[in-house]
Design an enzyme around this catalytic site. Structure first.
Site, PDB file in Angstrom:
ATOM      1  N   LYS A  44     -26.608 -20.013 -16.634  1.00  0.00           N
ATOM      2  CA  LYS A  44     -28.290 -19.904 -16.151  1.00  0.00           C
ATOM      3  C   LYS A  44     -28.683 -21.024 -16.731  1.00  0.00           C
ATOM      4  O   LYS A  44     -30.392 -20.929 -16.450  1.00  0.00           O
ATOM      5  CB  LYS A  44     -29.347 -17.907 -16.341  1.00  0.00           C
ATOM      6  CG  LYS A  44     -28.323 -17.123 -16.460  1.00  0.00           C
ATOM      7  CD  LYS A  44     -28.221 -17.454 -14.644  1.00  0.00           C
ATOM      8  CE  LYS A  44     -28.442 -16.932 -13.639  1.00  0.00           C
ATOM      9  NZ  LYS A  44     -27.525 -16.600 -12.715  1.00  0.00           N
ATOM     10  N   THR A  47     -25.097 -24.390 -14.084  1.00  0.00           N
ATOM     11  CA  THR A  47     -24.202 -24.198 -13.322  1.00  0.00           C
ATOM     12  C   THR A  47     -23.281 -24.324 -12.144  1.00  0.00           C
ATOM     13  O   THR A  47     -23.121 -25.267 -11.735  1.00  0.00           O
ATOM     14  CB  THR A  47     -23.443 -22.861 -14.397  1.00  0.00           C
ATOM     15  OG1 THR A  47     -23.945 -22.648 -15.070  1.00  0.00           O
ATOM     16  CG2 THR A  47     -21.806 -22.836 -14.347  1.00  0.00           C
ATOM     17  N   TRP A  72     -17.162 -21.973  -5.907  1.00  0.00           N
ATOM     18  CA  TRP A  72     -16.357 -21.094  -7.530  1.00  0.00           C
ATOM     19  C   TRP A  72     -14.665 -21.456  -7.531  1.00  0.00           C
ATOM     20  O   TRP A  72     -14.123 -22.037  -8.870  1.00  0.00           O
ATOM     21  CB  TRP A  72     -16.359 -19.967  -7.907  1.00  0.00           C
ATOM     22  CG  TRP A  72     -16.268 -18.473  -6.142  1.00  0.00           C
ATOM     23  CD1 TRP A  72     -14.727 -18.471  -5.954  1.00  0.00           C
ATOM     24  CD2 TRP A  72     -17.169 -18.418  -5.274  1.00  0.00           C
ATOM     25  NE1 TRP A  72     -15.472 -17.963  -4.803  1.00  0.00           N
ATOM     26  CE2 TRP A  72     -16.422 -17.473  -4.839  1.00  0.00           C
ATOM     27  CE3 TRP A  72     -18.944 -18.485  -5.824  1.00  0.00           C
ATOM     28  CZ2 TRP A  72     -16.703 -17.170  -2.975  1.00  0.00           C
ATOM     29  CZ3 TRP A  72     -18.858 -17.804  -4.226  1.00  0.00           C
ATOM     30  CH2 TRP A  72     -18.198 -16.655  -3.200  1.00  0.00           C
ATOM     31  N   TRP A  77     -14.843 -22.292 -12.826  1.00  0.00           N
ATOM     32  CA  TRP A  77     -15.125 -21.743 -14.295  1.00  0.00           C
ATOM     33  C   TRP A  77     -13.469 -21.775 -14.839  1.00  0.00           C
ATOM     34  O   TRP A  77     -12.966 -21.388 -14.355  1.00  0.00           O
ATOM     35  CB  TRP A  77     -15.382 -20.713 -14.367  1.00  0.00           C
ATOM     36  CG  TRP A  77     -16.999 -20.263 -14.144  1.00  0.00           C
ATOM     37  CD1 TRP A  77     -17.648 -20.196 -15.296  1.00  0.00           C
ATOM     38  CD2 TRP A  77     -18.054 -20.168 -13.120  1.00  0.00           C
ATOM     39  NE1 TRP A  77     -19.191 -20.964 -14.925  1.00  0.00           N
ATOM     40  CE2 TRP A  77     -18.909 -20.177 -13.331  1.00  0.00           C
ATOM     41  CE3 TRP A  77     -17.829 -19.804 -11.897  1.00  0.00           C
ATOM     42  CZ2 TRP A  77     -19.785 -20.224 -12.541  1.00  0.00           C
ATOM     43  CZ3 TRP A  77     -18.663 -19.879 -11.286  1.00  0.00           C
ATOM     44  CH2 TRP A  77     -20.333 -20.047 -11.536  1.00  0.00           C
ATOM     45  N   HIS A  99     -18.814 -21.711 -19.657  1.00  0.00           N
ATOM     46  CA  HIS A  99     -19.493 -21.017 -20.532  1.00  0.00           C
ATOM     47  C   HIS A  99     -19.343 -21.477 -22.113  1.00  0.00           C
ATOM     48  O   HIS A  99     -19.704 -20.524 -22.695  1.00  0.00           O
ATOM     49  CB  HIS A  99     -20.387 -20.261 -19.723  1.00  0.00           C
ATOM     50  CG  HIS A  99     -20.611 -19.559 -18.604  1.00  0.00           C
ATOM     51  ND1 HIS A  99     -21.751 -21.145 -18.138  1.00  0.00           N
ATOM     52  CD2 HIS A  99     -20.724 -18.933 -17.370  1.00  0.00           C
ATOM     53  CE1 HIS A  99     -22.055 -20.862 -17.327  1.00  0.00           C
ATOM     54  NE2 HIS A  99     -21.472 -19.041 -17.050  1.00  0.00           N
ATOM     55  N   SER A 129     -34.133 -16.129 -15.999  1.00  0.00           N
ATOM     56  CA  SER A 129     -32.909 -16.340 -15.356  1.00  0.00           C
ATOM     57  C   SER A 129     -32.458 -15.315 -14.991  1.00  0.00           C
ATOM     58  O   SER A 129     -32.161 -14.115 -14.505  1.00  0.00           O
ATOM     59  CB  SER A 129     -33.084 -17.716 -14.779  1.00  0.00           C
ATOM     60  OG  SER A 129     -31.986 -17.653 -14.066  1.00  0.00           O
ATOM     61  N   LYS A 249     -35.892 -19.465  -7.927  1.00  0.00           N
ATOM     62  CA  LYS A 249     -37.068 -19.820  -7.726  1.00  0.00           C
ATOM     63  C   LYS A 249     -36.524 -20.886  -8.398  1.00  0.00           C
ATOM     64  O   LYS A 249     -37.197 -22.416  -7.225  1.00  0.00           O
ATOM     65  CB  LYS A 249     -38.055 -19.146  -8.833  1.00  0.00           C
ATOM     66  CG  LYS A 249     -38.825 -18.135  -8.175  1.00  0.00           C
ATOM     67  CD  LYS A 249     -39.641 -17.667  -9.552  1.00  0.00           C
ATOM     68  CE  LYS A 249     -40.757 -16.889  -9.111  1.00  0.00           C
ATOM     69  NZ  LYS A 249     -42.244 -16.572  -9.934  1.00  0.00           N
ATOM     70  N   GLY A 250     -36.123 -21.580  -8.758  1.00  0.00           N
ATOM     71  CA  GLY A 250     -35.450 -22.998  -8.950  1.00  0.00           C
ATOM     72  C   GLY A 250     -36.342 -23.290  -9.715  1.00  0.00           C
ATOM     73  O   GLY A 250     -36.709 -24.866  -9.171  1.00  0.00           O
TER      74      GLY A 250
HETATM   75  S1  PPS Z   1     -24.403 -19.382 -13.663  1.00  0.00           S
HETATM   76  O1  PPS Z   1     -24.896 -17.777 -13.584  1.00  0.00           O
HETATM   77  O2  PPS Z   1     -24.648 -19.179 -14.945  1.00  0.00           O
HETATM   78  O3  PPS Z   1     -23.834 -19.366 -13.259  1.00  0.00           O
HETATM   79  O4  PPS Z   1     -26.821 -19.208 -13.238  1.00  0.00           O
HETATM   80  P1  PPS Z   1     -26.931 -21.412 -13.399  1.00  0.00           P
HETATM   81  O5  PPS Z   1     -26.354 -21.666 -12.119  1.00  0.00           O
HETATM   82  O6  PPS Z   1     -26.425 -21.624 -14.876  1.00  0.00           O
HETATM   83  O7  PPS Z   1     -28.026 -20.633 -13.083  1.00  0.00           O
HETATM   84  C1  PPS Z   1     -28.690 -20.611 -12.417  1.00  0.00           C
HETATM   85  C2  PPS Z   1     -30.840 -20.850 -11.802  1.00  0.00           C
HETATM   86  O8  PPS Z   1     -30.029 -22.162 -11.741  1.00  0.00           O
HETATM   87  C3  PPS Z   1     -30.742 -22.327 -10.568  1.00  0.00           C
HETATM   88  N1  PPS Z   1     -30.554 -23.473  -9.554  1.00  0.00           N
HETATM   89  C4  PPS Z   1     -31.537 -24.030  -9.352  1.00  0.00           C
HETATM   90  N2  PPS Z   1     -32.807 -24.665  -9.846  1.00  0.00           N
HETATM   91  C5  PPS Z   1     -33.163 -25.878  -9.316  1.00  0.00           C
HETATM   92  N3  PPS Z   1     -32.540 -26.561  -8.363  1.00  0.00           N
HETATM   93  C6  PPS Z   1     -30.818 -26.157  -7.986  1.00  0.00           C
HETATM   94  N4  PPS Z   1     -30.508 -27.048  -6.794  1.00  0.00           N
HETATM   95  C7  PPS Z   1     -30.880 -24.668  -8.232  1.00  0.00           C
HETATM   96  N5  PPS Z   1     -29.257 -24.721  -7.722  1.00  0.00           N
HETATM   97  C8  PPS Z   1     -29.273 -23.176  -9.382  1.00  0.00           C
HETATM   98  C9  PPS Z   1     -30.962 -20.739  -9.635  1.00  0.00           C
HETATM   99  O9  PPS Z   1     -31.950 -20.984  -8.904  1.00  0.00           O
HETATM  100  C10 PPS Z   1     -30.660 -20.281 -11.303  1.00  0.00           C
HETATM  101  O10 PPS Z   1     -32.337 -20.261 -12.108  1.00  0.00           O
HETATM  102  P2  PPS Z   1     -33.594 -19.387 -11.811  1.00  0.00           P
HETATM  103  O11 PPS Z   1     -34.808 -19.164 -12.062  1.00  0.00           O
HETATM  104  O12 PPS Z   1     -32.942 -17.659 -11.424  1.00  0.00           O
HETATM  105  O13 PPS Z   1     -33.939 -20.002 -10.302  1.00  0.00           O
END
Ligand code: PPS
Length: 297
Positions: A44, A47, A72, A77, A99, A129, A249-250
């Site tokens: 989270k 990635t 994927w 991974w 990870h 997240s 939400k990002g």
């Molecule tokens: S995982 O399951 O480990 O592969 O998840 P991971 O991809 O590491 O983390 C997911 C969170 O990254 C956010 N995300 C982004 N944020 C901003 N911009 C972009 N382009 C983007 N892409 C992925 C994703 O929304 C998850 O965060 P949260 O806070 O839940 O929204």
């Protein structure tokens, strides 16, 4: 559908389905090439974002991989079963994500010249997240209440273990200029600047036009609309977008809507205690209570 419990591999808990004893052994014996690039993250932390960015940077802006190959398979991974199926399709330089903590990297990685981009995210937002991800992903354990999940996370009773152990393991490497550190917050604040750093690290000279094109395609909005990246290809029985979206939400700072002041004090003091004596500091002020709403999830 009920899932078997997590696998324990060399002290690390991992969800079944994507991982197996065999896939983890395969990763240990994976033959790393000098040109390989690994994006390493605690879950989270960014990635999926790196699975979009790396192919675009390495190909100097060719959109084909991100538009035609699920994330994927595009940037697999290291630890997952899928790697064995797709490894022969990866073109050089190969991009992979993992990870894994440092100690579980393949033997061949340590003597290679492969590069690593370690992406960190404020653990308060990682926790939020992850909490929602546990609600939507059927292969993950029930997170329990928000209050319970805070302790699970802090004690490392979650997949891939403790956040602090992960960060420490990757901060104490002897990889020298083979490793670059980046934060999720840096990417949010100025994605083109982060892309320039990544390109420079990977020895790619990208024009400003290409940087802009990559930044546009890696925006949260673009990725949310890209079915090769938004996990909509995953059947609902595994990931249920009605419970929570994968690309949720990002943003930076969603923790403010979730932590009470007491929870925040407990969270930050636990993390700071585990960081005592370390020769690096975290790039966030974890105990900052400004703007904390007294809201419980
Ligand atoms: S995982 O399951 O480990 O592969 O998840 P991971 O991809 O590491 O983390 C997911 C969170 O990254 C956010 N995300 C982004 N944020 C901003 N911009 C972009 N382009 C983007 N892409 C992925 C994703 O929304 C998850 O965060 P949260 O806070 O839940 O929204």
């Amino acid at each position: 559908m009920s899932w078997p419990s997590y696998i324990t591999y060399r002290g690390l808990a991992l969800p079944p389905g994507a991982h197996s004893e065999e896939s983890l052994e395969y990763a240990q014996h994976f033959s790393v090439e000098d040109t390989d690039v690994f994006a390493v993250t605690y879950p989270k932390s960014g990635t999926t974002w790196m699975q979009e960015i790396l192919p675009l940077v390495l190909s100097e802006g060719d959109l084909t991989p991100i538009q035609t190959i699920p994330n994927w398979d595009r940037v697999p991974w290291l630890e997952e079963k899928r790697l064995k199926e797709v490894v022969h399709k990866l073109s050089s330089p190969r991009a992979l994500v993992t990870h894994f903590p440092f100690r579980l990297m393949p033997q061949s990685f340590f003597s290679s010249k492969a590069k690593v981009i370690y992406v960190m995210r404020n653990p308060k937002d990682v926790l939020v997240s992850s909490y929602y991800f546990h609600q939507m992903a059927a292969f993950l354990e029930d997170p329990g209440t928000w209050e319970e999940f805070i302790d699970k996370f802090l004690e490392g009773r979650v997949m891939f273990g403790k956040w602090t152990d992960h960060v420490k393991s990757w901060k104490h490497t002897d990889l020298g200029d083979r490793i670059m550190y980046l934060t999720y917050e840096q990417m949010i604040q100025d994605l083109p600047a982060a892309l320039r750093l990544i390109a420079n690290f990977l020895g790619k000279k990208l024009s400003e036009e290409v940087i802009k094109k990559i930044a546009d395609h890696c925006s949260f909005k673009s990725m949310k609309g890209n079915m090769m990246s938004n996990f909509s290809l995953v059947p609902k029985m595994y990931m249920d977008p009605d419970k929570s979206q994968f690309l949720r939400k990002g943003i930076v700072g969603d923790w403010k809507k979730h932590f009470s002041s007491e929870q925040l004090a407990h969270f930050s003091s636990t993390i700071y205690k585990e960081m005592e004596g370390e020769n690096f500091t975290l790039p966030w002020n974890l105990s900052d209570t400004a703007e904390v709403a007294d809201v419980h999830t």
